[in-house]
Structures are given as C-alpha cells and as structure tokens.
Design an enzyme around this catalytic site. Structure first.
Site, short mmCIF file in Angstrom:
data_model
loop_
_atom_site.label_atom_id
_atom_site.label_comp_id
_atom_site.label_asym_id
_atom_site.label_seq_id
_atom_site.Cartn_x
_atom_site.Cartn_y
_atom_site.Cartn_z
CG ASP A 131 -5.52 5.26 1.87
OD1 ASP A 131 -4.47 5.08 2.54
OD2 ASP A 131 -6.41 4.40 1.76
CG ASP A 146 -3.36 1.29 0.30
OD1 ASP A 146 -2.65 0.65 -0.51
OD2 ASP A 146 -4.34 0.82 0.89
CG ASP A 158 -6.76 4.10 6.95
OD1 ASP A 158 -6.86 5.00 7.82
OD2 ASP A 158 -7.66 3.26 6.72
CD GLU A 207 -2.22 0.58 4.16
OE1 GLU A 207 -1.45 1.30 3.49
OE2 GLU A 207 -3.35 0.92 4.52
#
Ligand code: 0RA
Length: 643
Positions: A508, A506, A510, A433
């Site tokens: 998180d 990641d 997203d 990503e």
C-alpha cells in the site's frame, strides 16, 4: 499535402560553384539523417526547429542589437519568428557570388563567419543553425528589413527559389523567418504551446531585457516573457515559497576576454542545493567546467571572508563544499564563443579554460559583494557554520552509534531475531514493516538462515530533515548494527552479516513510502551493498484465489484475471485481497513470500535506488516547487511512485 518541389534551376552561365556542392551535400545529409542534427523527428524535434530559429535572434540580442522576438504558431502548423535586430546581411560575397543571407540559410555551420566578418558572438547556441531548419522545411521564407528596404528570399526543402529580392520599403530593421516543417520528416507532429513557453521563459530569464512573445493563432493563447532582473529574477522565483537568509540575491556579472560569466545566488533556510547551469542558454543539466569553477570560488570566498572577519576562528576547520551549498539556489550562466558540449546527452560543458574564468569572476565578484554587504555576509556564513556543525555532530553521533553498538561488543539490536547460521553468504535478513508482520515473519521463517528485523514504519518518516538526521533514528541505527558493515566512508562489505537483505513492506501507500525511504538510505549510505547485488524487495501476493481446496497466490491484477478465466465454471471461487503483510498467517507468509523455493524477489539495481532517492528528494524534501511539479506531472500515473 506537401507541395511539389520544383527542380533546382540555375542560370546556365553560373554553373556549380564549390559552395553549391557544399550546400547540396549538407542539405541531403540533413534530410537523410535528421536525427543526427535535431535529435528526433517527433514533437521534440519539431520544437527544436523553432528553438533553432529563435536562437539566431537570441544571438542578435546577445550581441546587443535585438530587444524583441515574436514567435507565432500559424494555423497551417508553420511558425513565424520575427525580431527587431539588424537584419541578416544581404550583401553578395565577392568570391562565392552568393548573398550572406543565402549562405547562412543553406550552409551547415555558416553562422560564425561570412566574408571575414564575425556575424555571431556566440557561434550559435545549439550550433546546428538555420540551414538545418531550412533543409527540413517544405517551405521557408526569410524577410529582412535593412537599409530602408524589405528583402525576401524563399526556399523549398532548403533549395533557394530565387535570389534575395527587394519587395518593398521598411521603416525599421529586423529579420522574419517563417517555415513549415516537412511532413515527410515530421509526420503530423504539432507544437505544444506550454512546452515552448517553458523554454522561452528560461531564455528570457537568461537574457535580461529581452522580450519573447509567443502567440498561438489557432487557439488565441499568448504569453510574453520579459525579465528586467534576468537571472536574479530566476533565483527569486525559485526561492519564492521559501524563507531566505538574505533579501537580495547576489548578482555577479563579468566579461573576461570574450567570455561572459553571470551568476545569481541566494540562500534559503532549507537543506537542499540547486545549482542550475547554462552555457549559451543551453541548460547544462550535467554541469561541467563552469559549475566546477563556481563551486571552487564559492567555497574559497566564503572561507576567506569568514576567517578574515573572525566568524571562523583560526583553529576551526574550513567550511566544506557541502557546508556552503546547503540551502543554496544558484544560476550559473556563461556565454562563450565555442562551447563544447560533452557526455551522452551533450548536457555538460567541457571547455577546460572556462573553469578558471568562472572561478576568478565569481571569486572576485562574491568577495566584493560580501565586503559591501556585511549583514548578508554574516547571515550566509552563520547558515554555513550551522550546516558545518550539524554535519560534524552527525558524524560524531554516527561514530558513537557504531562504537556503542559495535560488533566487537556483540551488541545486536534488541528487536533483531537473528538466525543460527554464521556463514553470511547463506544468511538472509528481512526488514519487515510493522511489529505485527514482524511477528508473523518470526514465526514463519526458517530460523536457521533467516533473520528478522521489524521496523516501526512511522518512525522512519524523516520528512524535511537533513539527510544526516536519518542516522539519528533508532530504526536506521538498528539496521546499520544488524548488518555490521558501518556506512559511508567506513563501509566495509567484508563485515556484512547477511548476503541477502530483503525489504518486506505492505503493498500500500505507506509500504511504498517506507520502501522508498529505505532504498534512499541504502543508496546514500551503503551504495556498494546495492552494487554487489545484496539488496532485494520481497513480493508478497496481492490476492488469494481459492477454488475448492486449491489456493492460488496471485501477484498482479492481470494474473488474477487470467486465473479467474481459467477457473471459470469451478463451483466456488473466492478472491481475497491482501492489504497488508499482517493479514497473512505465519504459514501463508512463509509459503508465499519467504520460502526460497517458491517465492519471487526483486533484486534492487542502482537505478531503482537512484530513482527512489530522487522520488524521496522530490516528495519528501523541503523543496516545494519540484514536488508540486512532480505530482502534477505524475498525477495520471501515480503507480509510478511504487518502486
Ligand atoms: C550577422 C550580422 C548581422 C546580423 C546578423 C548576423 C543577424 C542574424 C540573424 C538571424 C536571425 N536574426 C538575425 N539578426 C541579425 C549584422 C551585421 C551588420 O549589420 O553589420
């Protein structure tokens, strides 16, 4: 406290008859293995008891004799179900010498016939009947209003405490059953008002004109469900937040012999299909023969109409099943005498004869509707043709992508940093990503066998797009060409260029979003890749704990607590949280996440991917109601969204 059970007393001259033995056998079997009859002995099982009694009254409504059912949750956790049907017959059977009422309440599967008369049109909805509820209740009382009299019989744990006795007058007819689930079996489980509401609402939709009223005397909550339009209202409600292609849902009702087929359907401007199916009001979530018949009729009728009215030219291909189900909301409800439920969860209708019955009922009804409503017909066909064209265009684009970037021409995506090793079984591809993390990964990797393909996250958000549109994205096309396998029917595992494909995103929101989307893509278009165990999820650390010169990479909160505990007393402990891959240096990324000798990775299973697909569908699809329901249901456990 549960009351003491008095011994079963019988007049001495009466003795045990064959039916008594059956009664005792049935009662004991049910009490010994309650789960076999009602699924479980928790709250679900408790609800099942209430439904079972309600279904008896629903049967009476389906036979055309009952219009109102009132369910009351009483303060002592007992339940009262009251209907205005004909009242369960109380006449004595000439050979068994037992009343019809007692037979129904004490004999397993006694629903269908008594004394040669058919007492239930449906053969019971869930099939286990009132006798199971009776056997599992510490007490149960039946009141029957019939022939101007009020009759009563009482039971304890399924055993009659006396005969059916007239106890007063009655000005109408009906049945009232009140029972207390046995605490010995259900413990302290109690009813949930909202859960009962959901089911009763469904039952009300499926039985137009039937009023179901639920009241909780403990809290004062009450709900009434009554739908004049029946399943038509159900479809309207499912489409209420959508733009629809035709104002009125199409409604079809046909009885063929003793089988009733009822269908309501309406198209919206979305891409998803939702066919909700029921057999005798049981939600058949796995479909079955009624759904197969419905689909066949839908495809055939729409094609026939389109050709006949020159909406499709002769040389144009037929609309496919997928074309005619895009944006379709439908309820398929059948009522039949002996439903056979199949599969692990008994959620699939198995009766073979039902396919043709439903197919011909829907074929006839739908063709007639289209003839009589040419405007609706045109909107629907236009919608299907658009779907068909989009599908065709997507297929062509796909072929083009594959051809243009085909491996024969040696054109790999520009952003791919390939490895030097040529044996696929030794090669790994990291889908990373973001360009910055992609840069670190390129620097940190072992370029002999590790390839890196950076993906721009935001581009991948194909929210509200038709599934096939996913393939129009440059990032997705790059993945396809990098892997070399092609997709869907053209998928060829032999051509796979890397045997380990690693999603590195990641830690998180997203990241989990992109991961869900990639998993969905693989699930839909390269499912064999998952089946063969080629797909992995990288596990970057969440924290670095530094004590003096030693680095500890920590992958979870619990692990962090444990390490901090261990390091207690060390002079200087520093905890650093990693939010994104980009925050790690190339060396750190290698050390923690990419180095095969020290990293850990998750191997993606089909289940993981299916779950992601579902989440994708619910969270990013264009169906608002399920998304809302999902978010509400998971609001307290949002971490579940992280796959
Ligand atoms: C069989 C025959 C008749 C009524 C019923 C069953 C019946 C059963 C239940 C269970 C709950 N509520 C019910 N209401 C009716 C009537 C037969 C006749 O009157 O001829």
């Amino acid at each position: 406290m549960t009351p003491e059970i008095p011994p079963l007393t019988k007049p001495p001259d009466n003795g045990y008859t064959a039916s008594d033995i059956q009664v005792l056998g049935g009662r004991e079997a049910v009490r010994k293995r309650p789960g076999m009859y009602i699924g479980s002995t928790d709250q679900r099982g408790l609800h099942h008891l209430a439904y079972e009694i309600v279904y008896n009254s629903v049967d009476e409504a389906m036979a055309g004799y009952c219009t109102k059912i009132k369910i009351t949750l009483l303060p002592d956790n007992s339940v009262r179900v009251e209907d205005n049907g004909r009242g369960i017959p109380i006449d004595i059977h000439p050979t068994t010498k037992v009343s019809a009422l007692e037979t129904v309440m004490t004999t397993l599967h006694a629903g269908a016939k008594f004394g040669g008369k058919t007492y239930q049109v449906s053969g019971g909805l869930h099939g286990v009947g009132a006798s199971v509820v009776n056997a599992l209740s510490s007490w149960l009382t039946v009141n029957v209003r019939r022939d101007g009299k009020l009759y009563q019989q009482q039971y304890r744990r399924g055993i009659p405490q006396g005969e059916v006795t007239p106890i007063g007058q009655a000005s109408d007819t009906g049945t009232t059953i009140t029972f207390l689930a046995d605490e010995e079996i259900f413990g302290k489980a109690s009813y949930n008002f909202n859960t009962l509401c959901e089911r009763l609402k469904e039952v009300a939709y499926l039985n137009k004109g039937l009023e179901l009223h639920l009241e909780d005397e403990q809290t004062g909550s009450e709900m009434t469900f009554y739908f004049e339009g029946g399943i038509t209202g159900f479809v309207r409600s499912l489409n209420r937040r959508r733009d629809v292609c035709h104002r009125q849902p199409i409604y079809i009702h046909k009885q063929i012999n003793s089988t009733i087929t009822e269908v309501a359907l309406q198209y919206n401007d979305g891409f998803n299909e939702a066919i909700h199916s029921f057999a005798n009001c049981v939600n058949t979530t796995d479909g079955g023969t009624h759904v197969t018949g419905f689909r066949a009729a839908l495809t055939r009728s729409l094609n026939d109409y389109a050709h006949k009215n020159r909406l499709l030219k002769e040389d144009e291909p037929n609309l496919t099943g997928d074309d005619v189900r895009e944006g379709l909301i439908a309820i398929v409800s059948v009522k039949l005498t002996e439903p056979q439920f199949e599969g692990q969860t008994k959620a699939k209708l198995g009766n073979a004869e039902i396919k043709n019955i439903v197919e011909s009922a829907v074929g006839e009804g739908l063709s007639l509707y289209l003839e009589e409503h040419p405007n609706d017909a045109q909107s629907i066909i236009a919608k299907c043709i658009t779907a068909s064209k989009a599908r065709e265009a997507a297929r062509k684009a796909r072929d083009l992508v594959i051809r243009k970037n085909s491996l024969d021409t040696g054109t790999l995506p520009g952003k791919l940093a390939d490895c030097s090793e040529k044996d696929p079984s030794l090669c790994e591809l990291f889908l990373v990503e973001g360009d910055s993390a992609g840069g670190s990964a390129k620097q940190g990797r072992n370029r002999r066998f590790q390839a890196i393909l950076p993906l721009r996250g935001k581009v991948l958000n194909v929210e509200k797009a038709a599934p096939d549109r996913m393939l129009a994205h440059a990032e997705i096309r790059a993945i396809i060409t990098a892997l070399g396998t092609n997709i869907d029917d053209e998928f060829d595992a032999q051509k796979l260029r890397y045997h380990r494909i690693v999603l590195m995103t990641d830690a998180d929101v997203d990241g989990s979003h992109i991961r869900t989307l990639l998993l969905t893509f693989f699930f839909r278009h390269m499912v064999d890749l998952i089946n063969q165990g080629h797909l992995f999820i990288a596990q970057p650390p969440l924290f670095r704990v530094r004590a003096g010169k030693a680095n500890h990479w920590v992958y979870s909160e619990t692990e962090k607590e444990a390490i901090l505990e261990e390091l207690k007393g060390a002079r200087k402990v520093e905890v650093q949280r990693y939010k994104g891959l980009g925050e790690m240096s190339a060396e750190q990324l290698w050390e923690t996440t990419m180095n095969p000798t020290s990293r850990s990775m998750l191997n993606v299973t089909l289940e993981d991917a299916a779950r992601a697909d579902h989440i994708f569908h619910v969270l990013m699809g264009d169906e608002v109601p399920p998304r809302k329901a999902f978010i509400q249901a998971h609001a307290k456990s949002v971490t579940n969204l992280d796959i």
